[in-house]
Design an enzyme around this catalytic site. Structure first.
Site, short mmCIF file in Angstrom:
data_model
loop_
_atom_site.label_atom_id
_atom_site.label_comp_id
_atom_site.label_asym_id
_atom_site.label_seq_id
_atom_site.Cartn_x
_atom_site.Cartn_y
_atom_site.Cartn_z
N LYS A 142 -4.36 -3.92 15.58
CA LYS A 142 -5.18 -4.12 14.38
C LYS A 142 -6.33 -5.09 14.62
O LYS A 142 -7.38 -4.94 14.02
CB LYS A 142 -4.31 -4.59 13.21
CG LYS A 142 -3.40 -3.49 12.71
CD LYS A 142 -2.96 -3.70 11.28
CE LYS A 142 -2.22 -2.46 10.80
NZ LYS A 142 -1.68 -2.56 9.47
N LYS A 150 -0.90 7.48 15.17
CA LYS A 150 -0.06 7.69 13.99
C LYS A 150 -0.91 7.91 12.74
O LYS A 150 -2.04 7.42 12.65
CB LYS A 150 0.93 6.53 13.81
CG LYS A 150 0.38 5.31 13.16
CD LYS A 150 1.49 4.37 12.73
CE LYS A 150 0.85 3.19 12.01
NZ LYS A 150 1.52 2.73 10.85
N LYS A 203 -3.11 4.76 6.78
CA LYS A 203 -3.96 4.61 5.60
C LYS A 203 -5.37 4.21 5.99
O LYS A 203 -6.33 4.53 5.30
CB LYS A 203 -3.43 3.47 4.70
CG LYS A 203 -2.08 3.72 4.12
CD LYS A 203 -1.77 2.57 3.16
CE LYS A 203 -0.31 2.18 3.21
NZ LYS A 203 0.01 1.17 4.22
N1 AQP Z 1 2.69 7.59 10.40
C1 AQP Z 1 3.84 7.13 9.97
N2 AQP Z 1 4.98 7.81 10.17
C2 AQP Z 1 6.18 7.34 9.72
N3 AQP Z 1 6.31 6.19 9.02
C3 AQP Z 1 5.18 5.47 8.79
N4 AQP Z 1 4.96 4.32 8.14
C4 AQP Z 1 3.64 4.03 8.18
N5 AQP Z 1 2.97 4.98 8.84
C5 AQP Z 1 3.91 5.90 9.24
C6 AQP Z 1 6.00 3.54 7.50
O1 AQP Z 1 5.62 3.32 6.15
C7 AQP Z 1 6.07 2.04 5.75
C8 AQP Z 1 4.95 1.27 5.15
O2 AQP Z 1 3.96 1.00 6.10
P1 AQP Z 1 2.93 -0.17 5.81
O3 AQP Z 1 2.25 0.07 4.54
O4 AQP Z 1 3.61 -1.46 5.92
O5 AQP Z 1 1.86 -0.17 6.90
P2 AQP Z 1 1.65 0.52 8.24
O6 AQP Z 1 2.92 0.80 8.96
O7 AQP Z 1 0.66 -0.30 8.98
O8 AQP Z 1 1.07 1.87 7.68
P3 AQP Z 1 -0.36 2.42 7.76
O9 AQP Z 1 -0.42 3.63 6.93
O10 AQP Z 1 -0.74 2.58 9.19
O11 AQP Z 1 -1.23 1.33 7.06
P4 AQP Z 1 -2.51 0.60 7.58
O12 AQP Z 1 -3.44 1.68 8.02
O13 AQP Z 1 -2.99 -0.18 6.41
O14 AQP Z 1 -2.05 -0.24 8.72
C9 AQP Z 1 6.68 1.36 6.97
O15 AQP Z 1 8.08 1.51 6.94
C10 AQP Z 1 6.10 2.14 8.10
O16 AQP Z 1 6.95 2.12 9.23
#
Ligand code: AQP
Length: 355
Positions: A115, A217, A220
């Site tokens: 990040k 992956k 968001k």
């Molecule tokens: N691609 C994914 N596949 C499976 N599980 C996922 N999670 C996130 N992306 C995937 C799971 O969703 C939960 C919440 O995630 P988060 O909001 O804490 O942030 P993150 O993991 O950093 O998700 P994003 O979508 O990638 O957000 P940004 O882009 O803001 O960093 C967790 O249980 C995560 O494992």
């Protein structure tokens, strides 16, 4: 013998649109777990601000994530749903944990490296100590189980390391105050104040990948909206994104081994498997030998069938923001009762006078 109360904690950051990865990797699993454990589901807004969030967008995303939890089937009356910043004990415990966690441990966190990117000097200090706050989220409730996607595995390991170091450093004091819970680690039994939380990472969709690049992956914060299916997408948007999803020119194999080295094919098969509750092998037994031009429309119809009731319910809930806020307020009140008791004892164990 005393045991830790079994409790589930998990959360999602309101940092953008909730997507299929968040749903399949996390929220849908929570719905299954709520019949087996008392659960606490948090909208982790303090995590979201480790990267700048436009305030109005953050408010909207916080309500949207809460609405998604409820629309997906979380019972906010029976369990606890709230936004993290309403319970200041999370931030307080995170500070105590900042004094337990070692810099070397934080330096190994791959999510920070990903990040922060190349310009680490410009990343916020919050992003760096994010794992201490995550440990605090979980341990403020002395939660025993945390369902997450694969990407959070390393942070969960750090949470266990923090708990273990705290239990070790303050072992005498924990014994003196008679609050330890005998916990077996390997062949040793320790007197623990904090549990060594178990991650729950399983199923065919622990890592849903981007629809534009099967090696990244679904996220968001991906600038391309075509890379993810948002829970708020309508039927037309879902179908279009699946139609446009990157694939290779070959048809679907009939065995799982045939997906090796084909990340995009593997991802679409994994999504189909997760949406139907089947294994990848079951899916390939049905679709092996077919072209993506045949598979994609079936997958799109399935995704619409599963997601439209959720997005419809989300829209209804979001039309009453005051109702969502009331749910979050009520949940925070109940969460706080548990968290304040944990923090009071944690401070007493550490020798911080608070009477
Ligand atoms: N691609 C994914 N596949 C499976 N599980 C996922 N999670 C996130 N992306 C995937 C799971 O969703 C939960 C919440 O995630 P988060 O909001 O804490 O942030 P993150 O993991 O950093 O998700 P994003 O979508 O990638 O957000 P940004 O882009 O803001 O960093 C967790 O249980 C995560 O494992």
């Amino acid at each position: 013998m005393a045991e830790f109360t079994q409790r589930v904690f998990s959360g999602v950051q309101p940092s953008g649109n909730l997507h299929l990865g968040n749903y399949l990797g996390a929220v849908r699993r929570w719905v299954e777990l709520q019949d087996r454990y008392p659960c606490i589901f948090c909208v982790v807004d303090l995590h979201a601000i480790t990267v700048y969030q436009e305030p109005k967008a953050l408010e909207h995303a916080t309500r949207e994530v809460a609405a998604a939890y409820i629309a997906a089937g979380i019972d906010a009356q029976k369990h606890i749903v709230f936004n993290q910043s309403r319970v200041p004990e999370h931030a307080e415990l995170a500070w105590l944990f900042n004094c337990v966690v070692r810099l070397g441990w934080l330096n190994r966190m791959t999510q920070f490296k990903d990040k922060a990117g190349k310009d680490r000097e410009a990343a916020s200090a919050g992003l760096y100590v994010y794992p201490s706050l995550m440990a605090a989220d979980i341990l403020a409730y002395r939660a025993t189980h945390v369902p997450v996607g694969e990407d959070q595995k390393q942070h969960l390991e750090l949470t266990r390391d923090i708990a273990a170091k705290f239990n070790h450093d303050y072992a005498e004091r924990i014994a003196e105050r008679g609050v330890g819970v005998p916990t077996t680690i390997g062949d040793e039994t320790v007197n623990a104040w904090f549990p060594l939380t178990e991650p729950l990472i399983d199923g065919p969709a622990t890592r849903v990948m981007s629809l534009r690049d099967g090696t990244k992956k679904m996220s968001k914060s991906d600038p391309s909206d075509l890379s993810r299916i948002n829970l708020t997408d309508d039927a037309e948007q879902i179908s279009r994104k699946i139609r446009k999803a990157k694939t290779d020119p070959d048809g679907l194999p009939s065995e799982v081994a045939g997906l090796a080295g084909r990340p995009e094919a593997d991802n679409l098969v994994g999504i189909y498997a997760a949406l139907t509750g089947k294994t990848r092998q079951d899916v390939l037994a049905e679709f092996g030998g077919r072209q993506f031009s045949e598979f994609k429309p079936v997958l799109a119809d399935l995704a619409v069938e599963v997601l439209s009731p959720i997005s419809g319910r989300m829209r209804e809930l979001l039309s009453d923001p005051a109702g969502i806020d009331a749910t979050l307020r009520d949940g925070a009140g109940r969460a706080r009762e548990i968290a304040t008791a944990t923090i009071a004892e944690t401070k007493a164990i550490m020798g911080l006078i608070d009477n």
